[in-house]
Write a protein that holds these residues in place. Structure first.
Motif, PDB file in Angstrom:
ATOM      1  N   ALA A  55     -11.856   3.455   9.163  1.00 23.01           N
ATOM      2  CA  ALA A  55     -11.631   3.273   7.817  1.00 23.01           C
ATOM      3  C   ALA A  55     -11.007   1.981   7.339  1.00 23.01           C
ATOM      4  N   ARG A  56     -10.271   1.405   8.155  1.00 19.58           N
ATOM      5  CA  ARG A  56      -9.474   0.071   7.600  1.00 19.58           C
ATOM      6  C   ARG A  56     -10.812  -0.884   7.667  1.00 19.58           C
ATOM      7  N   ALA A  57     -11.359  -1.042   8.816  1.00 18.66           N
ATOM      8  CA  ALA A  57     -12.418  -2.115   8.545  1.00 18.66           C
ATOM      9  C   ALA A  57     -13.471  -1.905   7.427  1.00 18.66           C
ATOM     10  N   ALA A  58     -13.760  -0.789   7.238  1.00 18.97           N
ATOM     11  CA  ALA A  58     -14.487  -0.515   6.113  1.00 18.97           C
ATOM     12  C   ALA A  58     -13.902  -0.730   4.997  1.00 18.97           C
ATOM     13  N   MET A  59     -12.413  -0.552   4.614  1.00 19.84           N
ATOM     14  CA  MET A  59     -11.934  -0.843   3.485  1.00 19.84           C
ATOM     15  C   MET A  59     -11.659  -2.448   3.121  1.00 19.84           C
ATOM     16  N   VAL A  60     -11.546  -3.183   4.318  1.00 25.81           N
ATOM     17  CA  VAL A  60     -11.459  -4.757   4.138  1.00 25.81           C
ATOM     18  C   VAL A  60     -12.604  -5.308   3.839  1.00 25.81           C
ATOM     19  N   THR A  61     -13.906  -4.939   4.508  1.00 27.15           N
ATOM     20  CA  THR A  61     -15.267  -5.327   4.141  1.00 27.15           C
ATOM     21  C   THR A  61     -15.587  -4.974   2.731  1.00 27.15           C
ATOM     22  N   TYR A 148       0.287  -7.752   2.173  1.00 24.42           N
ATOM     23  CA  TYR A 148       0.049  -6.266   2.083  1.00 24.42           C
ATOM     24  C   TYR A 148      -0.200  -5.994   0.645  1.00 24.42           C
ATOM     25  N   VAL A 149       0.582  -6.573  -0.012  1.00 22.41           N
ATOM     26  CA  VAL A 149       0.547  -6.093  -1.454  1.00 22.41           C
ATOM     27  C   VAL A 149      -1.028  -6.583  -2.003  1.00 22.41           C
ATOM     28  N   LYS A 150      -1.293  -7.768  -1.898  1.00 20.58           N
ATOM     29  CA  LYS A 150      -2.617  -8.160  -2.050  1.00 20.58           C
ATOM     30  C   LYS A 150      -3.842  -7.252  -1.572  1.00 20.58           C
ATOM     31  N   LEU A 151      -3.660  -6.657  -0.480  1.00 19.50           N
ATOM     32  CA  LEU A 151      -4.690  -5.899   0.099  1.00 19.50           C
ATOM     33  C   LEU A 151      -4.611  -4.422  -0.573  1.00 19.50           C
ATOM     34  N   VAL A 152      -3.436  -3.806  -0.854  1.00 21.28           N
ATOM     35  CA  VAL A 152      -3.370  -2.456  -1.552  1.00 21.28           C
ATOM     36  C   VAL A 152      -3.844  -2.558  -2.821  1.00 21.28           C
ATOM     37  N   ASN A 153      -3.393  -3.763  -3.584  1.00 26.38           N
ATOM     38  CA  ASN A 153      -3.523  -3.804  -4.834  1.00 26.38           C
ATOM     39  C   ASN A 153      -5.189  -3.893  -4.964  1.00 26.38           C
ATOM     40  N   LEU A 171      -4.131   9.861   2.296  1.00 24.62           N
ATOM     41  CA  LEU A 171      -3.753   8.371   2.033  1.00 24.62           C
ATOM     42  C   LEU A 171      -2.128   8.447   2.763  1.00 24.62           C
ATOM     43  N   ARG A 172      -2.165   7.313   3.694  1.00 23.75           N
ATOM     44  CA  ARG A 172      -0.645   7.087   4.366  1.00 23.75           C
ATOM     45  C   ARG A 172      -0.268   5.560   3.883  1.00 23.75           C
ATOM     46  N   LEU A 173       0.969   5.155   3.321  1.00 25.69           N
ATOM     47  CA  LEU A 173       1.529   4.058   2.921  1.00 25.69           C
ATOM     48  C   LEU A 173       2.614   3.700   3.888  1.00 25.69           C
ATOM     49  N   GLN A 174       2.762   2.854   4.668  1.00 23.24           N
ATOM     50  CA  GLN A 174       3.700   2.216   5.426  1.00 23.24           C
ATOM     51  C   GLN A 174       4.184   0.669   4.878  1.00 23.24           C
ATOM     52  N   TYR A 182       8.129  -2.770  -7.427  1.00 22.12           N
ATOM     53  CA  TYR A 182       7.351  -2.324  -8.629  1.00 22.12           C
ATOM     54  C   TYR A 182       5.917  -1.924  -8.104  1.00 22.12           C
ATOM     55  N   TRP A 183       5.240  -2.590  -7.110  1.00 20.32           N
ATOM     56  CA  TRP A 183       4.063  -2.552  -6.760  1.00 20.32           C
ATOM     57  C   TRP A 183       3.913  -1.178  -5.989  1.00 20.32           C
ATOM     58  N   ILE A 184       4.912  -0.671  -5.181  1.00 15.61           N
ATOM     59  CA  ILE A 184       4.942   0.369  -4.466  1.00 15.61           C
ATOM     60  C   ILE A 184       4.971   1.464  -5.753  1.00 15.61           C
ATOM     61  N   ASP A 185       5.564   1.578  -6.407  1.00 13.37           N
ATOM     62  CA  ASP A 185       5.474   2.565  -7.673  1.00 13.37           C
ATOM     63  C   ASP A 185       4.207   2.636  -8.223  1.00 13.37           C
ATOM     64  N   GLN A 186       3.751   1.364  -8.573  1.00  5.96           N
ATOM     65  CA  GLN A 186       2.139   1.572  -9.049  1.00  5.96           C
ATOM     66  C   GLN A 186       1.222   2.214  -8.103  1.00  5.96           C
ATOM     67  N   TRP A 187       1.414   1.938  -6.905  1.00 10.23           N
ATOM     68  CA  TRP A 187       0.448   2.446  -5.876  1.00 10.23           C
ATOM     69  C   TRP A 187       0.560   3.898  -5.737  1.00 10.23           C
ATOM     70  N   ILE A 188       1.783   4.520  -5.815  1.00  5.07           N
ATOM     71  CA  ILE A 188       1.895   5.968  -5.715  1.00  5.07           C
ATOM     72  C   ILE A 188       1.443   6.771  -7.110  1.00  5.07           C
TER      73      ILE A 188
END
Length: 391
Positions: A55-61, A148-153, A171-174, A182-188
């Protein structure tokens, strides 16, 4: 002697033109060589390639390539862990930081130095080393969090057209909870309201805080399972979004004050798991009184509770208690059928008031147990074996 000069200038100009032409040829040849041949494959083959990735490799690709971004995703479970971005140097520095703190505490307890000046100098040396390692760790954490912020955004905060190509069920966010709040609130908010995540897990290396009142008024929410680790949930029991939760997991929490309110308001919860939680009082006691609750499975593991009061859980069927010995007081639990106790030396409990070992006989742990179908006991220790043989 002056006639060759114009020839030389002309020769230099011609050399310059030939150099430009050769550079254009080399650039065009390089463009041909660097052409992405994989992206020119049909969609069916690209989807098959993505299905072979995790899942992670597919997401980055899909994030890095615009051609792959519009392809439908077969993965529905994603684990976005900030520890995967941290370099190996961070973990080495963290180990050295822990060793430095332990060495300082050990030397302070031994108290071999008698000279005041020597003690101050040694303290200064230890503090200098510890503060230097701490500053290095904070630097690595800031750099990792920016990446990490750039990746999850790029993965979660996308237009509606991009969300049609893939779905996220789990979904799991650590994260580092104290950074980029601010960005964590937006992700949730995006995960619950836009992606319609059904199983959400939030973990923080440091303590994280989220006010669940931000989700009030949201419609068509599918969330039914929530896991919080080192995360302070503000207003979760007042949010109508979470009143439909069926599974709740709480771990590494130092404040259990709102747990009772959560169980009284979120009455649809059927599975409750409490792991590595503590109550900061002299005699930690955990009480559950939820007469309208539908909890069927309750698991308490590695908590510092000395006593567990089950005043009212009318639907409880399975109770599992592991870790520190805990005396359980059974109230209104008419449906309880399965009980599992896994204690390390249940006859010895450390008294927090006197800092001494307080001895309890094994019969203390079996008082007023309701009729059961299955009882599993896992005790360790020589005294336990002797007591069982005497019984």
């Amino acid at each position: 002697m002056e006639s060759p000069r114009p020839y030389r200038r002309l020769r230099k100009a011609s050399d310059l033109r030939s150099a430009h032409s050769s550079e254009r040829v080399s650039m065009s040849q390089k463009a041909v060589d660097d052409e992405d041949m994989i992206s020119r494959l049909p969609d069916d083959i690209l989807i098959m390639i993505l299905s072979k990735m995790d899942a992670r490799a597919a997401m980055v690709t899909t994030i890095l390539s615009k051609r792959w971004h519009s392809l439908p995703q077969l993965h529905t479970c994603y684990d976005l862990d900030v520890n995967d971005i941290l370099p190996r140097r961070y973990h080495r520095q963290k180990r050295l930081y822990g060793e430095a703190k332990a060495g300082y505490e050990a030397e302070k307890c031994e108290d071999r130095l008698t000279d005041i000046c020597a003690i101050r100098e040694r303290h200064k040396q230890w503090m200098g080393r510890i503060m230097s390692l701490r500053a290095s760790l904070e630097h690595y954490k800031r750099c990792a969090m920016r990446r990490y912020v750039k990746l999850v955004n790029a993965f979660l905060l996308v237009p509606k057209s991009a969300r049609k190509c893939r779905s996220i069920q789990k979904l799991r966010l650590q994260t580092f909870g104290s950074n980029s709040r601010y960005w964590i609130d937006q992700w949730i908010i995006a995960a619950i309201t836009k992606w319609k995540v059904e199983d959400l897990s939030l973990a923080a290396v440091d303590h994280g805080v989220f006010n669940f009142k931000h989700l009030n008024g949201r419609q068509k929410v599918r969330l039914n399972s929530l896991s919080l680790s080192n995360w302070i949930a503000v207003g979760i029991h007042k949010s109508p979004v979470f009143r439909r939760l069926t599974k709740l997991s709480l771990s590494n929490l130092s404040c259990m004050g709102e747990t009772g309110s959560i169980l009284r308001h979120c009455i649809q919860i059927k599975d409750l798991r409490i792991t590595a939680c503590c109550i900061t009082v002299d005699q930690p006691v955990f009480q559950i009184d939820a007469p309208r609750s539908k909890i069927k499975n309750l698991q308490v593991e590695d908590c510092n509770f000395v006593k567990l009061y089950l005043f009212s859980l009318p639907c409880l069927e399975t109770l599992v208690c592991r870790g520190q010995p805990t005396k359980i007081h059974y109230g209104n639990v008419p449906q309880l059928k399965h009980l599992s106790l896994n204690y390390l030396q249940p006859e010895t409990i450390k008294d927090n008031l006197t800092s001494s070992n307080k001895v309890y006989p094994l019969k203390k742990f079996f008082k007023r147990i309701p009729p059961l179908e299955n009882l599993v006991l896992q005790f360790k220790g020589t005294q336990v074996t002797n007591n069982l043989q005497k019984a």
